[in-house]
Scaffold this motif. Structure first.
Motif, PDB file in Angstrom:
ATOM      1  N   GLN A 144      -8.720   1.208  -3.659  1.00 49.21           N
ATOM      2  CA  GLN A 144      -8.341   2.598  -3.369  1.00 49.21           C
ATOM      3  C   GLN A 144      -9.453   3.241  -2.563  1.00 49.21           C
ATOM      4  OE1 GLN A 144      -6.819   5.191  -6.596  1.00 49.21           O
ATOM      5  NE2 GLN A 144      -8.265   6.731  -5.867  1.00 49.21           N
ATOM      6  N   GLU A 145      -9.094   3.832  -1.442  1.00 49.60           N
ATOM      7  CA  GLU A 145     -10.077   4.506  -0.606  1.00 49.60           C
ATOM      8  C   GLU A 145      -9.466   5.782  -0.034  1.00 49.60           C
ATOM      9  OE1 GLU A 145     -12.311   2.365   2.265  1.00 49.60           O
ATOM     10  OE2 GLU A 145     -12.260   0.495   1.141  1.00 49.60           O
ATOM     11  N   CYS A 146     -10.267   6.849  -0.047  1.00 49.49           N
ATOM     12  CA  CYS A 146      -9.871   8.109   0.578  1.00 49.49           C
ATOM     13  C   CYS A 146     -10.396   8.077   2.010  1.00 49.49           C
ATOM     14  CB  CYS A 146     -10.419   9.294  -0.211  1.00 49.49           C
ATOM     15  SG  CYS A 146      -9.838   9.341  -1.939  1.00 49.49           S
ATOM     16  N   PRO A 182       0.213   8.552  -7.298  1.00 50.45           N
ATOM     17  CA  PRO A 182       0.989   7.961  -6.194  1.00 50.45           C
ATOM     18  C   PRO A 182       2.074   8.918  -5.690  1.00 50.45           C
ATOM     19  CG  PRO A 182       0.769   6.431  -8.035  1.00 50.45           C
ATOM     20  CD  PRO A 182       0.287   7.765  -8.525  1.00 50.45           C
ATOM     21  N   GLN A 198      -5.536  12.564  -4.557  1.00 52.58           N
ATOM     22  CA  GLN A 198      -6.710  12.566  -5.424  1.00 52.58           C
ATOM     23  C   GLN A 198      -7.248  13.986  -5.554  1.00 52.58           C
ATOM     24  OE1 GLN A 198      -8.530   9.821  -7.189  1.00 52.58           O
ATOM     25  NE2 GLN A 198      -8.958  11.810  -8.108  1.00 52.58           N
ATOM     26  N   LEU A 205      -3.524  -2.620  -9.404  1.00 52.42           N
ATOM     27  CA  LEU A 205      -4.299  -1.855  -8.427  1.00 52.42           C
ATOM     28  C   LEU A 205      -5.616  -2.576  -8.153  1.00 52.42           C
ATOM     29  CD1 LEU A 205      -4.686   0.705  -6.719  1.00 52.42           C
ATOM     30  CD2 LEU A 205      -5.703   1.791  -8.725  1.00 52.42           C
ATOM     31  N   CYS A 213      -5.760   9.000  -9.260  1.00 52.72           N
ATOM     32  CA  CYS A 213      -5.035   9.329  -8.033  1.00 52.72           C
ATOM     33  C   CYS A 213      -3.540   9.168  -8.304  1.00 52.72           C
ATOM     34  CB  CYS A 213      -5.486   8.400  -6.901  1.00 52.72           C
ATOM     35  SG  CYS A 213      -5.070   8.972  -5.251  1.00 52.72           S
ATOM     36  N   GLN A 259      -3.750   3.573  -1.765  1.00 53.07           N
ATOM     37  CA  GLN A 259      -3.801   2.652  -2.891  1.00 53.07           C
ATOM     38  C   GLN A 259      -3.313   1.283  -2.436  1.00 53.07           C
ATOM     39  OE1 GLN A 259      -1.427   4.472  -6.002  1.00 53.07           O
ATOM     40  NE2 GLN A 259      -3.254   4.933  -7.179  1.00 53.07           N
ATOM     41  N   GLN A 260      -4.018   0.238  -2.845  1.00 55.75           N
ATOM     42  CA  GLN A 260      -3.663  -1.134  -2.460  1.00 55.75           C
ATOM     43  C   GLN A 260      -3.376  -1.919  -3.729  1.00 55.75           C
ATOM     44  OE1 GLN A 260      -4.155  -1.896   0.886  1.00 55.75           O
ATOM     45  NE2 GLN A 260      -3.487  -3.997   0.876  1.00 55.75           N
ATOM     46  N   CYS A 289      -1.635   8.213  -2.132  1.00 51.51           N
ATOM     47  CA  CYS A 289      -1.729   8.933  -3.392  1.00 51.51           C
ATOM     48  C   CYS A 289      -2.546  10.203  -3.154  1.00 51.51           C
ATOM     49  CB  CYS A 289      -2.350   8.063  -4.493  1.00 51.51           C
ATOM     50  SG  CYS A 289      -4.063   7.549  -4.173  1.00 51.51           S
ATOM     51  N   ALA A 304       0.844  -1.193   0.000  1.00 52.30           N
ATOM     52  CA  ALA A 304       0.000   0.000   0.000  1.00 52.30           C
ATOM     53  C   ALA A 304       0.879   1.242   0.000  1.00 52.30           C
ATOM     54  CB  ALA A 304      -0.931   0.012   1.217  1.00 52.30           C
ATOM     55  N   CYS A 316      -5.350   9.547  -0.238  1.00 59.50           N
ATOM     56  CA  CYS A 316      -6.021   8.260  -0.358  1.00 59.50           C
ATOM     57  C   CYS A 316      -4.988   7.148  -0.239  1.00 59.50           C
ATOM     58  CB  CYS A 316      -6.751   8.145  -1.706  1.00 59.50           C
ATOM     59  SG  CYS A 316      -7.955   9.463  -2.001  1.00 59.50           S
TER      60      CYS A 316
END
Length: 692
Positions: free
Chosen positions: A356-358, A315, A306, A353, A313, A345-346, A304, A301, A343
């Motif tokens: 992805q969560e903010c 990185p 956004q 990818l 997004c 990134q996983q 990033c 992870a 956010c």
């Protein structure tokens, strides 16, 4: 020639070596040797005391190699037990005045036996093998794991060891020979379209247990479903329930029965896709988070940035680095401050990818139109700055034609004056978030000033042409409304603060709607203003501005909101917890109700509620004079009502609905299925949740 002895030890272990299944008749242990050797098994077991290594007084007979073979010890033709035959190869390393002991351990018992081996003088060659001795045999349980040691006593050298796992009933042709395998349910897995069938072929009178569980790399298995069944069965699993660590355990409901385990979905591509769909990033504190998932995930992870507008997004690697992720292990990024545009990134081990969560958007509000500045520090205190944009990182100052380059001088001034928020800092560089709102406001201010001057000049002309005044004013009003529509329609979100979980769900919905051409207002993001003005004054100001700009008021109904509306309509009682200090919903009813009672609500108001929390029919009839949508099942119609009169074409509207649904789904899962609890109504077999 003196007689040495050797020690053989059997304990729990791994790694099977299965050779054959010879049948031995009779219950007695025996031993036999290579030609030329003589051997004898002592009548009784001895204590298992290997002792320390001591110097050899001279040549000694020592074990050099271990070999195992599975056999059946049968008391009758169809009444056998699994047994481990052990062959020990011997060589002369020193004096033949030694003892060698054979030890056996198998949970829950332990045995040690003593073997006597005679080596003729003609066979003695230093360092060369003199033959082997075979012991029949150690009885062991099907499917057990064993470890075997062999050494001399006194112990002159380090012991030999061998680890192996014994097969279960499925791995051997023994179903008719071993009693514990007679009634074992035989399990097959078959696919039928999107469904998977577990077929258990047993007799109609056979009773057996079936359990589905998530096999964990660390920690105990997580049970998912268990039931006692009778006779042949076909259990149907939906393909969405499959994950790589989903395993099946089946056993006859008889004393000391063998339990068979199978994990058939480890390599199933659909199971791996479902695993990533079920994975969720959960924020614990402002700087710590963890990954929730049914199974272990090989993943990394990174953070990033956004930006608003739907661009990918970007990185932040480098200057930050990728971090290895372990399921249910708390992780922290080295941040000084957090920002809604940051956010997580996983990615999996194939650098694809997956998630992805903010994480901070729900608590800090929607994405901001800020610029991220990257400061790089070199030797001798050399520093350079660049602004992160979709096209790359633009050096400051720069003569490029990008937005950051045009505002580069102002951004550097803001950085020096302390108006930028420092997010990260170390010896190699730093990250800064600089607000752009004031520059956008300046441009709008100049535009409005020009509009006012134009309006003043137009008024003078209209005084001279009174007959055409009404037409000009109508056109001017349409132009103002068109300008407001270009900036996005205003949407005021009203809800009842039933509990903190529902407030987080509302915050997630508001953040998701901000991704559309909507200007969303919600009391969660205006607590300071509401505390200063009071809920009633704050709502009246927001409502007046909203309706003047042609906006819409969204009434988000929950059980608490319905109870509160019923109280105002003298149909019910007050809702518990609906009288908080920031409850704008209760304050708003004083002027929302007149709009509905006098027929002014259509076109100005829209109702909504969440699936599984409230049915639209539960909303009081007065408020159903405007559309009431159930979310997320009716998201396209809901968004179409919010974006009127400039709703996009149906295909584009469906895309936006899917975008909002994806952003809203983690909050819905967290509210209706808190982490660590099984989802209600979602079982893995018939009668799910009725485990015995």
């Amino acid at each position: 020639m003196p007689v040495p002895w050797f020690l053989l030890s059997l304990a729990l272990g791994r790694s099977p070596i299965v050779l054959s299944l010879e049948r031995l008749v009779g219950p007695q242990d025996t031993t036999h040797c290579s030609p030329g050797l003589s051997c004898h098994l002592w009548d009784s077991d001895i204590l298992c005391l290997p002792g320390d290594i001591v110097p050899a007084p001279g040549p000694v007979l020592a074990p050099t190699h271990l070999q195992t073979e599975l056999v059946l010890r049968c008391r009758k033709e169809t009444y056998c037990d699994l047994c481990v035959r052990v062959a020990v190869h011997l060589a002369v390393h020193a004096s033949l005045q030694a003892q060698v002991v054979l030890s056996f351990q198998a949970y829950p018992t332990a045995r040690c036996v003593l073997l006597e081996v005679q080596v003729p003088a003609a066979l003695v060659q230093f360092g060369q093998s003199v033959g082997s001795v075979v012991y029949d045999c150690f009885e062991a349980a099907l499917g057990s794991e064993v470890r075997i040691w062999s050494y001399t006593q006194p112990r002159y050298e380090k012991e030999l060891n061998l680890t192996q796992q014994l097969p279960d009933c499925r791995g051997l042709e023994v179903r008719n020979s071993i009693p514990s395998c007679w009634a074992l349910p035989w399990l097959n897995v078959s696919a039928d379209g999107d469904n998977v069938h577990l077929v258990l072929n047993v007799s109609e009178e056979q009773h057996f247990g079936l359990s589905l569980y998530w096999n964990q790399v660390q920690g105990p298995p997580k049970p998912r479903w268990h039931k006692n069944l009778t006779g042949p069965q076909i259990i149907t699993l939906n393909h969405t329930d499959l994950v790589p660590c989903l395993c099946i355990q089946v056993w006859p409901l008889e004393p000391d029965s063998v339990r068979t385990n199978i994990c058939p979905f480890r390599e199933d591509p659909r199971a791996h896709q479902n695993l990533w769909r079920a994975a969720r990033l959960r924020l614990l504190t402002l700087q710590s988070w963890l990954l929730d998932a049914p199974c272990s995930l090989p993943a990394e992870a990174a953070l990033c940035w956004q930006a608003p507008g739907g661009d990918p997004c970007q990185p932040l690697v480098p200057p930050l680095s990728w971090e290895n992720v372990t399921v249910d292990k708390v992780l922290e990024f080295p941040l000084l401050k957090v920002h809604p545009n940051l956010c997580v990134q996983q990615v999996n081990s194939w650098e694809k990818l997956q998630l992805q969560e903010c994480l901070w958007a729900d608590s800090l509000g929607p994405l901001k139109d800020d610029v991220l500045l990257l400061e790089t520090r070199g030797p001798q205190d050399n520093r350079s700055l660049c602004a992160l944009e979709p096209s790359g990182c633009t050096s400051l100052p720069s003569k490029a034609s990008t937005r950051a380059a045009r505002l580069g001088e102002y951004l550097l001034q803001d950085l020096q004056s302390g108006q930028c928020l420092q997010l990260w800092d170390d010896d190699l560089g730093a990250l800064w978030a600089c607000p752009m709102d004031k520059y956008i406001h300046k441009r709008w201010a100049l535009l409005w000033l020009a509009c006012l001057l134009f309006a003043a000049a137009l008024s003078l002309i209209l005084l001279l042409k009174k007959d055409h005044a009404k037409g000009w004013l109508r056109l001017l009003k349409q132009d103002v409304r068109s300008g407001a529509a270009a900036r996005g329609r205003a949407a005021l979100l009203l809800y009842s603060a039933d509990d903190s979980g529902f407030e987080r769900l509302v915050g997630a919905l508001a953040s998701a709607l901000c991704q559309l051409p909507l200007r969303v207002a919600v009391d969660l993001w205006s607590r300071r203003e509401m505390s200063a003005q009071g809920p009633v004054a704050w709502f009246h100001a927001q409502r007046r501005q909203n309706l003047q700009e042609g906006g819409v008021v969204v009434l988000l109904f929950s059980p608490g909101a319905v109870a509160l509306c019923s109280e105002w309509l003298q149909e019910g009682v007050s809702a518990p917890g609906a009288h908080g200090p920031h409850d704008a919903f209760r304050a708003s009813l004083s002027c929302v109700l007149p709009d509905f009672l006098q027929g002014r609500a259509p076109g100005r108001y829209v109702g909504a509620c969440f699936d599984r929390l409230l049915h639209p029919d539960s909303v009081p009839a007065l408020f159903r004079t405007v559309p009431v949508f159930s979310l997320p099942s009716q998201l396209p119609d809901f968004l179409g009502a919010l974006l009127q009169p400039r709703a996009p074409r149906p295909g584009r509207l469906q895309e936006r609905a899917e975008q909002v649904s994806r952003a809203l789904q983690p909050a819905l899962d967290s509210y209706f299925h808190p982490p660590g609890t099984p989802a209600p109504g979602r079982g893995l077999g018939p009668g799910a949740g009725d485990g015995t």
